[in-house]
Write a protein that holds these residues in place. Sequence first.
Motif, mmCIF file in Angstrom:
data_model
loop_
_atom_site.group_PDB
_atom_site.id
_atom_site.type_symbol
_atom_site.label_atom_id
_atom_site.label_comp_id
_atom_site.label_asym_id
_atom_site.label_seq_id
_atom_site.Cartn_x
_atom_site.Cartn_y
_atom_site.Cartn_z
ATOM 1 N N LYS A 1 70.717 -16.391 41.878
ATOM 2 C CA LYS A 1 70.932 -16.634 43.316
ATOM 3 C C LYS A 1 69.843 -15.974 44.158
ATOM 4 O O LYS A 1 69.361 -16.534 45.140
ATOM 5 C CB LYS A 1 72.309 -16.117 43.733
ATOM 6 N N THR A 2 69.463 -14.753 43.762
ATOM 7 C CA THR A 2 68.430 -14.028 44.508
ATOM 8 C C THR A 2 67.098 -14.753 44.422
ATOM 9 O O THR A 2 66.391 -14.907 45.419
ATOM 10 C CB THR A 2 68.283 -12.599 43.958
ATOM 11 N N GLU A 3 66.767 -15.222 43.213
ATOM 12 C CA GLU A 3 65.521 -15.944 43.037
ATOM 13 C C GLU A 3 65.531 -17.262 43.816
ATOM 14 O O GLU A 3 64.515 -17.673 44.385
ATOM 15 C CB GLU A 3 65.278 -16.217 41.550
ATOM 16 N N ARG B 1 76.808 -8.636 32.386
ATOM 17 C CA ARG B 1 75.527 -9.312 32.192
ATOM 18 C C ARG B 1 75.514 -10.683 32.859
ATOM 19 O O ARG B 1 74.511 -11.108 33.442
ATOM 20 C CB ARG B 1 75.227 -9.436 30.688
ATOM 21 N N ARG B 2 76.666 -11.398 32.763
ATOM 22 C CA ARG B 2 76.749 -12.721 33.388
ATOM 23 C C ARG B 2 76.622 -12.620 34.914
ATOM 24 O O ARG B 2 75.917 -13.396 35.556
ATOM 25 C CB ARG B 2 78.069 -13.390 33.027
ATOM 26 N N GLN B 3 77.293 -11.627 35.465
ATOM 27 C CA GLN B 3 77.240 -11.437 36.912
ATOM 28 C C GLN B 3 75.827 -11.062 37.366
ATOM 29 O O GLN B 3 75.339 -11.546 38.390
ATOM 30 C CB GLN B 3 78.243 -10.363 37.340
ATOM 31 N N VAL B 4 75.186 -10.197 36.563
ATOM 32 C CA VAL B 4 73.813 -9.808 36.885
ATOM 33 C C VAL B 4 72.893 -11.019 36.822
ATOM 34 O O VAL B 4 72.019 -11.227 37.667
ATOM 35 C CB VAL B 4 73.319 -8.698 35.928
ATOM 36 N N SER B 5 73.132 -11.857 35.779
ATOM 37 C CA SER B 5 72.310 -13.055 35.632
ATOM 38 C C SER B 5 72.530 -14.015 36.792
ATOM 39 O O SER B 5 71.578 -14.572 37.346
ATOM 40 C CB SER B 5 72.647 -13.753 34.298
ATOM 41 N N ASP B 6 73.795 -14.191 37.182
ATOM 42 C CA ASP B 6 74.101 -15.063 38.318
ATOM 43 C C ASP B 6 73.468 -14.533 39.596
ATOM 44 O O ASP B 6 72.921 -15.299 40.411
ATOM 45 C CB ASP B 6 75.609 -15.197 38.502
ATOM 46 N N LEU B 7 73.558 -13.220 39.783
ATOM 47 C CA LEU B 7 72.986 -12.613 40.985
ATOM 48 C C LEU B 7 71.485 -12.798 41.016
ATOM 49 O O LEU B 7 70.896 -13.079 42.067
ATOM 50 C CB LEU B 7 73.359 -11.126 41.026
ATOM 51 N N ARG B 8 70.836 -12.622 39.818
ATOM 52 C CA ARG B 8 69.393 -12.791 39.750
ATOM 53 C C ARG B 8 68.998 -14.235 40.069
ATOM 54 O O ARG B 8 68.039 -14.490 40.805
ATOM 55 C CB ARG B 8 68.877 -12.412 38.361
ATOM 56 N N ARG C 1 67.245 -17.821 46.600
ATOM 57 C CA ARG C 1 67.043 -17.479 48.018
ATOM 58 C C ARG C 1 65.596 -17.109 48.283
ATOM 59 O O ARG C 1 65.019 -17.469 49.318
ATOM 60 C CB ARG C 1 67.977 -16.333 48.419
#
Length: 246
Positions: free
Chosen positions: A38-40, A29-36, A42
């Motif tokens: 970062k994606t947002e 969940r933390r990785q998904v949150s971090d990815l989200r 960008r």
Amino acid sequence: MRPVRIAFLIAALGAVQAHAGVFDDEEARRQVSDLRIKTEARFDQQAKAQLDLASQIQRQVEEIARLRGQIETLNYELETAKKRQQDFYLDLDTRLRKFESPAAGNAAVDPAAGTNAKPAGDPAKESQDYEAALNQFKAGKYKEAAAGFGAFVQKYPDSSLAPNAQYWLGNAWYAQRDCKRAIEAQSLVTTKYAESAKAPDAWLAISTCQQEMGNPTGAKRSLETVIAKYPSAPAADTARERLKKK
């Protein structure tokens, strides 16, 4: 005792696996949150860059429109100025010819030889032919005007109206956007009729054509020639003004 130990080990292993499972879920969940995030971030950067680009394009479009408007205004002012100058010269030409005294009689006497020289032409016919060509020019029929003035200078090379006809022949070619022929015609005014009142104006016309043909050096030299040869002529004042802008 052995069965109890085995059961304890199994329970302990299950607890470890359960804890590991919980840990794996939290990490995912933390990785998904971090990815989200970062994606947002960008996406926000890309969106901002696109907005900035769109803003720049819009500013450039507005600037191009403004410059196009200025160019159209300048072109209009230039054409208006050319028209005013043309009308001025036409009016001046008409006024000056009223003061000209056509040659009288059917023959001229050569005092040195004491004999009759070449018979004078018909001033009325000369004036009629010249006026016909000039009217064509006034009407904007520049091709017909060029033909008329060309025929005039061929037929009446020694006429007092020949310098004027040669000058307007050059203007007729210029009006047809043929600067090469315009320069050729005006060059005859500056050589064959160098002492005429049209010579300074012919130099100005040559300079204009040279500038439009991409020869600023030649255009400047022609303006300097006007000033040097005809310093008190109105054309010299115009030449000085043009040189100030170069």
